[in-house]
Design a protein around this motif. Structure first.
Motif, mmCIF file in Angstrom:
data_model
loop_
_atom_site.group_PDB
_atom_site.id
_atom_site.type_symbol
_atom_site.label_atom_id
_atom_site.label_comp_id
_atom_site.label_asym_id
_atom_site.label_seq_id
_atom_site.Cartn_x
_atom_site.Cartn_y
_atom_site.Cartn_z
ATOM 1 N N ALA A 117 62.084 -206.198 102.910
ATOM 2 C CA ALA A 117 62.027 -204.795 103.316
ATOM 3 C C ALA A 117 61.499 -204.651 104.742
ATOM 4 O O ALA A 117 62.027 -203.850 105.532
ATOM 5 C CB ALA A 117 61.149 -204.010 102.352
ATOM 6 N N LEU A 118 60.496 -205.419 105.089
ATOM 7 C CA LEU A 118 59.915 -205.334 106.433
ATOM 8 C C LEU A 118 60.897 -205.835 107.492
ATOM 9 O O LEU A 118 61.047 -205.208 108.551
ATOM 10 C CB LEU A 118 58.619 -206.133 106.486
ATOM 11 C CG LEU A 118 57.672 -205.842 107.631
ATOM 12 C CD1 LEU A 118 57.256 -204.378 107.606
ATOM 13 C CD2 LEU A 118 56.452 -206.720 107.528
ATOM 14 N N VAL A 119 61.585 -206.907 107.211
ATOM 15 C CA VAL A 119 62.596 -207.417 108.146
ATOM 16 C C VAL A 119 63.746 -206.425 108.268
ATOM 17 O O VAL A 119 64.254 -206.178 109.372
ATOM 18 C CB VAL A 119 63.091 -208.810 107.702
ATOM 19 C CG1 VAL A 119 64.320 -209.233 108.484
ATOM 20 C CG2 VAL A 119 61.990 -209.834 107.866
ATOM 21 N N GLY A 120 64.159 -205.826 107.180
ATOM 22 C CA GLY A 120 65.216 -204.814 107.216
ATOM 23 C C GLY A 120 64.812 -203.593 108.019
ATOM 24 O O GLY A 120 65.607 -203.044 108.790
ATOM 25 N N LEU A 166 66.526 -202.246 111.449
ATOM 26 C CA LEU A 166 67.010 -200.881 111.657
ATOM 27 C C LEU A 166 66.472 -200.300 112.967
ATOM 28 O O LEU A 166 67.183 -199.573 113.669
ATOM 29 C CB LEU A 166 66.594 -199.984 110.490
ATOM 30 C CG LEU A 166 67.399 -200.137 109.213
ATOM 31 C CD1 LEU A 166 66.799 -199.255 108.115
ATOM 32 C CD2 LEU A 166 68.846 -199.801 109.428
ATOM 33 N N GLY A 167 65.235 -200.622 113.295
ATOM 34 C CA GLY A 167 64.679 -200.167 114.564
ATOM 35 C C GLY A 167 65.407 -200.761 115.749
ATOM 36 O O GLY A 167 65.702 -200.073 116.731
ATOM 37 N N ILE A 168 65.714 -202.057 115.678
ATOM 38 C CA ILE A 168 66.455 -202.718 116.757
ATOM 39 C C ILE A 168 67.857 -202.123 116.884
ATOM 40 O O ILE A 168 68.347 -201.875 118.000
ATOM 41 C CB ILE A 168 66.535 -204.243 116.510
ATOM 42 C CG1 ILE A 168 65.145 -204.866 116.556
ATOM 43 C CG2 ILE A 168 67.465 -204.913 117.502
ATOM 44 C CD1 ILE A 168 64.490 -204.851 117.902
ATOM 45 N N VAL A 169 68.499 -201.874 115.763
ATOM 46 C CA VAL A 169 69.851 -201.287 115.792
ATOM 47 C C VAL A 169 69.811 -199.887 116.390
ATOM 48 O O VAL A 169 70.682 -199.509 117.182
ATOM 49 C CB VAL A 169 70.464 -201.276 114.376
ATOM 50 C CG1 VAL A 169 71.709 -200.426 114.320
ATOM 51 C CG2 VAL A 169 70.772 -202.692 113.935
ATOM 52 N N ALA A 170 68.784 -199.120 116.038
ATOM 53 C CA ALA A 170 68.671 -197.766 116.598
ATOM 54 C C ALA A 170 68.460 -197.815 118.101
ATOM 55 O O ALA A 170 69.014 -196.988 118.833
ATOM 56 C CB ALA A 170 67.525 -197.020 115.922
ATOM 57 N N LEU A 171 67.676 -198.766 118.580
ATOM 58 C CA LEU A 171 67.495 -198.896 120.029
ATOM 59 C C LEU A 171 68.782 -199.331 120.718
ATOM 60 O O LEU A 171 69.082 -198.893 121.827
ATOM 61 C CB LEU A 171 66.379 -199.878 120.349
ATOM 62 C CG LEU A 171 64.951 -199.353 120.214
ATOM 63 C CD1 LEU A 171 63.958 -200.438 120.592
ATOM 64 C CD2 LEU A 171 64.741 -198.120 121.050
#
Length: 76
Positions: free
Chosen positions: A21-24, A28-33
């Motif tokens: 969950a933490l890696v996911g 998601l944060g990296i993808v949003a950036l």
């Protein structure tokens, strides 16, 4: 010496789920950036860029909170 296999399996299962969950969440944060930088070069509206940035910051904030809580549990 007797090993409590049920407790060991429980700790392993919870650790696995929280790690995934933490890696996911970080992903998601990296993808949003990356979406933010991709839409900044294109013809996207300012609202979409702000929403992507806010989502990325929220994901990273939740990651920091989870790691901080884990450190708290270890120290306490």
């Amino acid at each position: 010496m007797k090993i409590d296999w049920a407790a060991l399996a429980s700790v392993f299962g919870v650790s696995l789920v929280v790690t995934v969950a933490l890696v996911g969440l970080f992903t998601l944060g990296i993808v949003a950036l990356s979406k933010q930088s991709a839409t900044a070069g294109g013809s996207a509206s300012g609202g979409a860029v702000a929403l992507a940035r806010a989502g990325a910051y929220a994901c990273f904030g939740l990651c920091v909170a989870a790691v901080s809580y884990g450190i708290y549990l270890i120290v306490a």
